[in-house]
Every structure is written in C-alpha cells, then in structure tokens.
Design a protein around this motif. Structure first.
Motif, short mmCIF file in Angstrom:
data_model
loop_
_atom_site.label_atom_id
_atom_site.label_comp_id
_atom_site.label_asym_id
_atom_site.label_seq_id
_atom_site.Cartn_x
_atom_site.Cartn_y
_atom_site.Cartn_z
N VAL A 128 -4.34 -3.67 1.96
CA VAL A 128 -5.68 -3.19 2.31
C VAL A 128 -5.62 -1.88 3.08
O VAL A 128 -4.92 -1.76 4.08
N LEU A 129 -6.36 -0.89 2.57
CA LEU A 129 -6.52 0.40 3.24
C LEU A 129 -8.00 0.56 3.56
O LEU A 129 -8.78 0.94 2.69
N PRO A 130 -8.42 0.25 4.77
CA PRO A 130 -9.85 0.26 5.09
C PRO A 130 -10.36 1.63 5.53
O PRO A 130 -9.76 2.30 6.37
N ASP A 144 -3.99 -5.04 13.27
CA ASP A 144 -3.63 -6.38 13.73
C ASP A 144 -3.83 -7.45 12.65
O ASP A 144 -3.08 -8.41 12.59
N VAL A 145 -4.88 -7.29 11.83
CA VAL A 145 -5.10 -8.31 10.79
C VAL A 145 -4.21 -8.05 9.57
O VAL A 145 -4.24 -8.82 8.60
N GLY A 146 -3.43 -6.96 9.60
CA GLY A 146 -2.44 -6.77 8.54
C GLY A 146 -2.74 -5.67 7.54
O GLY A 146 -2.12 -5.63 6.47
N CYS A 147 -3.67 -4.78 7.86
CA CYS A 147 -3.95 -3.67 6.94
C CYS A 147 -2.70 -2.78 6.82
O CYS A 147 -1.97 -2.59 7.79
N ALA A 148 -2.51 -2.22 5.63
CA ALA A 148 -1.30 -1.42 5.37
C ALA A 148 -1.42 0.00 5.90
O ALA A 148 -0.42 0.69 6.07
#
Lengths: 256, 67
Positions: A128-130, A144-148
């Motif tokens: 995920v790239l937000p 923290d939730v694991g985005c790349a």
C-alpha cells in the motif's frame, strides 16, 4: 552511478513516478512516459462502458512499465478496498496507490478512513502506497500499519501550487521509516527538484506534465529535475547565512 | 431477472457472470478485466460457474488512465 529506489523490496531505476491521465492524446502520453524515464506509472480502475475503448491502457503501454493502480475518487474505505481488490484481479499486482478522498472540491485525503483502509489492505496482502496529508503523525500511523511508502501531498491535486509546506515535508522525510513519495501539487520542474532536495525518495507527477504546453519537454524536464534534486540532496547543501561571504580570496587584493 | 450492472438496473436473461460478460460484449478471455458481485471480487476462473441471482449488484471494470 546507480541509485535505485526500493519500495517493498522492489528496486526501481527511476525516482519519478508518472501518471497516465490528462494528456492531449495517447501518443503524447507514450512519448512522455518514455521521456520521463519512469518505470512505475499509475492507472485508475473504472467501470467498462458500452461505448468502450477498443484498446486497453495496459495493451497500449505494452508491458514496458510497472503499473500502480489507484483508488482515485473513492470516498469510503469500503469502495477503496473493493477497487484495490478489483485492481489486483485486473492487473495481477498487489501494489495499490490508496486514495481516500474526504472532500470532492479539495480532493483532500480523509485521514480517518485512509488509515483504516490501509490497515485492512495490508492485512489482505497488498503493498500500500497511500496518498496522504503532509502531516508527520498521519505518515507515521500509515507506516505503523504497514504501508510500503507514504505519499504526502505538496499541495492540492492538479493545483500546480508546488510544495506549500516544505518544513512539514522535510520533517516527514527525516522521520519516516518508509520511502516518502511527494505526490500532488507539482507545477514545474523546480518543484520536483525541491521535493528531492527536502529529502523525498521519489516524486509523483501527472498534470504538470500532461497539461503543460509541451508535455514531451516537461517530461524530460521532470526527469532531469528529479535527478538533479536527488544529487543535490546526496551532496548536501551549504547552510544559509544572513550576510555575504566572499568566494574570491581576500588576500592580494589589488590596491590594498 | 433484475440485475444492477455498473450502477444501472436492468432486466437481463443471464444466469452466470460469464453469460453476463458475453451479453455485454466483453471477451471472456480478455485480460485486464475484473468483476465483483455484491462487493466481492469474482476470480476469473469462477466466471463460468458463478451464478447470478435477482438483485445482484455487479461491477465490471478495467484499468484506465489515472494519476
């Protein structure tokens, strides 16, 4: 000198990510992608229309680029997650540029839903790239939730207003445990160079190239700017001073 | 039966996802197409067997230009 960008273990030769929308025509888009040197290009996922476009975007790109599907336009976590899942099925990639819009006029991210959707997509195995606010706390939560990577906005999407809050972007870059990709607001090449000088790992550009007077030239300019900005960042700028400091030697001045 | 396809309700005589795609002129082996029924993705290999029922909400999508 190779200086690849690594996101989620994938090595990218270019630090410029380019969009595929808003070009005058398809040939200009293809020329611009080529001139930009980009390896990663974005796409949207949309309903098939009956009028149809015979050739799909992917066919046109001819397998030369890695595609980064987005969830542009989604206003609920549910729609964004379904769009990401449809993108994964359609494009056989688990990468997604997660966009969750909180205001249709400003296209500003809805942070609350964004973090929630990012968390769920990471759990479902997505990279995920937000697209997010230029806010160090939000960026930290997304990491923290694991985005790349995180993709903070320079200014509003399509506005060409450049980097409205360089201090915040610099702060994010100095603290982020994941790559920072400056997304949205780039107006011209100097904005892209500035982003890289502030410490961004990459820059995402679409409108600034596609809607410029000569998109092919602007694509080349963005490529050069990202490379220049990256080099300058690595080289390290001199400190700013309030007063002049002569660059020519003081000794041996004629007439002294 | 009445189905909602890409946001539009219509009366259709199809029983599976594959039949719906054929009716809509989507090549069943065309790559880069994805389908969801009632908010869940239906994998490509499930298209021929996935039954459609009255009121089902179907999304048929493909990649498009984007930023």
């Amino acid at each position: 000198m190779t200086d690849p960008l690594t996101i989620a273990g994938a090595s990218l030769s270019s630090r410029l990510i380019v969009g595929t929308a808003r070009y005058p025509n398809q040939q200009v888009m293809l020329d611009c992608l080529e001139a930009s040197g980009a390896e990663l290009v974005t796409a949207s996922i949309r309903r098939i229309s009956l009028e149809g476009y015979a050739e799909s975007l992917v066919d046109v790109l001819g397998g030369r680029y890695r595609l980064l599907p987005n969830t542009a336009g989604c206003v609920t976590a549910r729609d964004a997650i379904l769009t990401a899942e449809l993108a994964r099925e359609a494009l056989e990639t688990n990468w997604v540029k997660l966009e969750l819009i909180g205001d249709r006029e400003l296209l500003y991210p809805d942070v609350e839903q964004l973090v929630h959707a990012a968390d769920e997509l990471v759990r479902k195995g997505f990279t995920v790239l937000p697209y997010c606010n230029e806010d160090p706390v939000t960026c930290q939560k997304l990491a923290d939730v694991g985005c790349a990577a995180v993709m903070p906005l320079g200014s509003l999407i399509g506005s060409g207003m450049g980097i409205a809050n360089p201090t915040a972007i610099e702060l994010i870059c100095s603290r982020s445990p994941v790559p920072v990709v400056l997304d949205a607001g780039i107006g011209t090449a100097s904005d892209a160079a500035f982003a890289m000088e502030l410490g961004c790992d990459a820059v995402m550009v679409d409108t600034a190239i596609a809607q410029s007077r000569d998109p092919r030239r602007m694509a080349a300019a963005m490529r050069a700017a990202v490379e220049a900005g990256r080099l300058a960042r690595l080289a390290g700028r001199i400190p700013k001073r309030r007063f002049a400091e002569p660059s020519s030697p003081q000794l041996g001045l004629v007439g002294s | 039966m009445r189905l909602k396809v890409n946001g539009v309700e219509e009366e259709l005589a199809v029983t599976t996802v594959s039949e719906l795609l054929a009716y809509r002129g989507v090549d069943p082996v065309a790559r880069f197409v994805a389908v969801a029924v009632n908010g869940s993705v239906v994998r490509r290999f499930e298209w021929p067997s996935k039954p459609l029922g009255p009121g089902d909400d179907v999304e048929i999508v493909r990649p498009f230009s984007g930023g």
